[in-house]
Scaffold this motif. Structure first.
Motif, PDB file in Angstrom:
ATOM      1  N   ASP A 331      43.774   2.863 -42.207  1.00  0.00           N
ATOM      2  CA  ASP A 331      43.471   4.255 -41.906  1.00  0.00           C
ATOM      3  C   ASP A 331      42.299   4.419 -40.948  1.00  0.00           C
ATOM      4  O   ASP A 331      41.928   5.539 -40.626  1.00  0.00           O
ATOM      5  N   LYS A 332      41.751   3.284 -40.467  1.00  0.00           N
ATOM      6  CA  LYS A 332      40.716   3.382 -39.431  1.00  0.00           C
ATOM      7  C   LYS A 332      40.523   2.007 -38.822  1.00  0.00           C
ATOM      8  O   LYS A 332      40.645   0.990 -39.503  1.00  0.00           O
ATOM      9  N   ASP A 334      37.735   0.022 -36.105  1.00  0.00           N
ATOM     10  CA  ASP A 334      36.550   0.022 -35.248  1.00  0.00           C
ATOM     11  C   ASP A 334      36.702  -1.075 -34.211  1.00  0.00           C
ATOM     12  O   ASP A 334      37.102  -2.200 -34.535  1.00  0.00           O
ATOM     13  N   HIS A 378      35.463   4.397 -32.872  1.00  0.00           N
ATOM     14  CA  HIS A 378      36.282   4.569 -34.057  1.00  0.00           C
ATOM     15  C   HIS A 378      37.642   5.153 -33.690  1.00  0.00           C
ATOM     16  O   HIS A 378      37.733   6.246 -33.128  1.00  0.00           O
ATOM     17  N   ASP A 380      40.743   6.600 -35.289  1.00  0.00           N
ATOM     18  CA  ASP A 380      41.147   7.179 -36.572  1.00  0.00           C
ATOM     19  C   ASP A 380      42.540   7.796 -36.461  1.00  0.00           C
ATOM     20  O   ASP A 380      42.708   8.862 -35.851  1.00  0.00           O
TER      21      ASP A 380
END
Length: 525
Positions: A331-332, A334, A378, A380
């Motif tokens: 869900d994310k 970096d 990020h 997302d």
């Protein structure tokens, strides 16, 4: 440092190097600063000027030390070396032979003669006096073999000088020549030639290849590297506390059962003696819901790599099914973006095989400004991306910019450094002489066992503050500053956050760590 990607005529991956400035390059390295290894099959090619056949093996059979100058017509430092007289002086020595190779497949014979763009001049007559260079000149685009002969010694930069001894052992002369100091360079290269490996010696330059970190409970493989003209009689490994704790052969695969520091010992023996070396490894646990080969990496952004004249660069990390037990979705993500590299970046979550990314499960495209780069960006997704835990998970990145990809210190796992020229065919950056693991981390907030870090474990001081606050949290990754509407007004990848540019008021800090996140309040006076 930065490297520029290209392709060889054989369609294999090759780093086509680039050095922006060689003026300060030192001269005076010792034998210990270089590494010798045996070349691949010697090439036979034709001189690009008159088609005279050039045989590398024939020079070696004559007892010559051969210096190959891998060059590129667009490269300024290559031209400076080519016009310095160093190559002519080396070639004039009775036991040396120079060969010049245009190593870029995209460059043409016209460019070698100084015609068209992306060339520094007439490389066949660099001094403009009508006197052609006195050594062979080869266009590897036409031959397709010169690059392969010394591919393992290619460090990713041109000019690349490779010294080959008559017995076929070769070394990269990087940092051992300087076109501004020709006399010292000539002497230094002669000294290095005298240090070439010989029969009757014990093994030397013994090394253990592998990362300084490993994941606790997962198999990790290390490789032996050494120099020995004579046959090796034994190669043994040992590592107290590992499972297994010993082994034999060129590689050693083991598992570290708990977090901590381990020391691997490698011993290589031939009929003339023994060489022993050690390698320290820190084993760390892979936290639930976090996948990253650079977790806890201290030196952020140690090396960049980019597109050169190509339109795009592709880089990726992959995680085998064994690492996905507690990772039902992503869900994310970096990704550290190189400083000052504005571009359009696309992150894709993909399911694939051990060597190739397959179906795209989800993606995020961001336009990143120069001011936003030089930190973790990020990506997302609008909603968590479900993954297939029976297949290899790939996180691929692509960008349209010169040097967008940024790596940290090499973790030692080849899944951490995938790279591609076209987004379809993938190789390891470590095979191209780039010892980096990409700074890419995937998160799953739905992972079994993952929890938000308790606010009590996060310390922020001083609070209230007139300007800066210091955030203390174990495994800190970054800090987001939010206003009371929930809008992110600032992101910092450091434990010191400067709030002086913000208006007085109450803000929330979202402190993201390796194991979760915590939200805490701060007052700006």
């Amino acid at each position: 440092m930065a490297a520029l990607l290209g392709t060889a005529a054989t369609a294999q991956f090759q780093v086509a190097p680039n050095v922006d400035n060689m003026e300060s390059m030192p001269v005076g390295a010792k034998d210990g600063d270089i590494y010798w290894e045996h070349i691949a099959a010697p090439f036979t090619a034709n001189d690009l000027r008159d088609s005279t056949e050039i045989s590398l093996q024939s020079y070696l059979d004559d007892g010559k030390f051969v210096v190959i100058d891998y060059s590129a017509t667009w490269c300024g430092p290559c031209w400076n070396l080519h016009t310095s007289g160093l190559l002519e002086q080396l070639n004039a020595l009775p036991n040396f032979q120079v060969i010049w190779v245009e190593s870029e497949s995209r460059n043409t014979i016209d460019q070698v003669y100084g015609r068209g763009s992306n060339t520094r001049g007439n490389w066949t007559d660099p001094h403009g006096n009508g006197q052609p260079v006195p050594f062979p000149m080869i266009d590897d685009d036409a031959q397709g073999t010169c690059n392969a002969t010394c591919a393992s010694l290619n460090d990713g930069y041109v000019p690349l000088l490779i010294l080959i001894a008559p017995n076929g052992y070769a070394c990269n002369l990087r940092d051992n020549f300087n076109y501004n100091n020709v006399a010292a360079s000539i002497q230094n290269i002669q000294n290095i030639a005298a240090s070439a490996p010989q029969p009757g010696e014990a093994p030397r330059q013994c090394e253990i290849l592998g990362g300084s970190k490993a994941f606790t409970g997962y198999e990790t493989t290390f490789s032996a590297r050494y120099i020995s003209v004579d046959s090796i009689t034994s190669i043994t490994w040992s590592c107290t506390g590992a499972n297994p704790a010993s082994g034999t052969g060129e590689t050693f695969t083991t598992t570290f059962p708990s977090d901590g520091n381990y020391q691997i010992v490698l011993t290589v023996t031939n009929a003339n003696g023994t060489a022993t070396t050690t390698h320290n490894v820190q084993s760390i646990s892979l936290p639930n819901g976090v996948l990253s080969y650079t977790r806890g990496e201290a030196g952020r952004g140690t090396s960049g790599i980019g597109t050169g004249s190509r339109a795009k660069i592709y880089w990726a990390v992959s995680f085998p099914p064994a690492m996905l037990t507690n990772m039902p979705n992503v869900d994310k993500v970096d990704c550290w973006i190189s400083r000052g590299q504005p571009a359009t970046y696309t992150m894709k979550v993909r399911s694939g095989s051990a060597t190739t990314p397959g179906d795209v499960l989800g993606e995020v495209t961001l336009s990143v400004s120069a001011a936003e780069a030089g930190r973790y960006v990020h990506f997302d997704p609008a909603s968590p991306i479900a993954i297939d835990q029976t297949k290899t998970l790939w996180i691929t990145m692509e960008a349209t910019q010169t040097y967008p990809a940024m790596g940290g210190n090499y973790f030692g796992d080849p899944n951490s450094d995938w790279i591609s020229l076209d987004g379809r065919n993938w190789d390891h950056a470590s095979n191209l002489g780039l010892n980096n693991s990409w700074l890419i981390t995937a998160y799953s907030s739905s992972a079994v066992g993952i929890e938000d870090a308790p606010v009590a474990s996060v310390q922020v001081s001083p609070n209230p503050t007139a300007d800066r606050v210091t955030v203390k949290a174990e495994g800190l990754r970054y800090v987001e500053v939010l206003d009371l509407t929930g809008r992110v007004v600032m992101t910092r990848n450091a434990n010191v956050v400067d709030l002086s540019a913000l208006s007085a008021g109450v803000y929330m800090l979202n402190v993201v760590t390796e194991s979760g996140s915590a939200m805490t309040k701060v007052v700006k006076k």
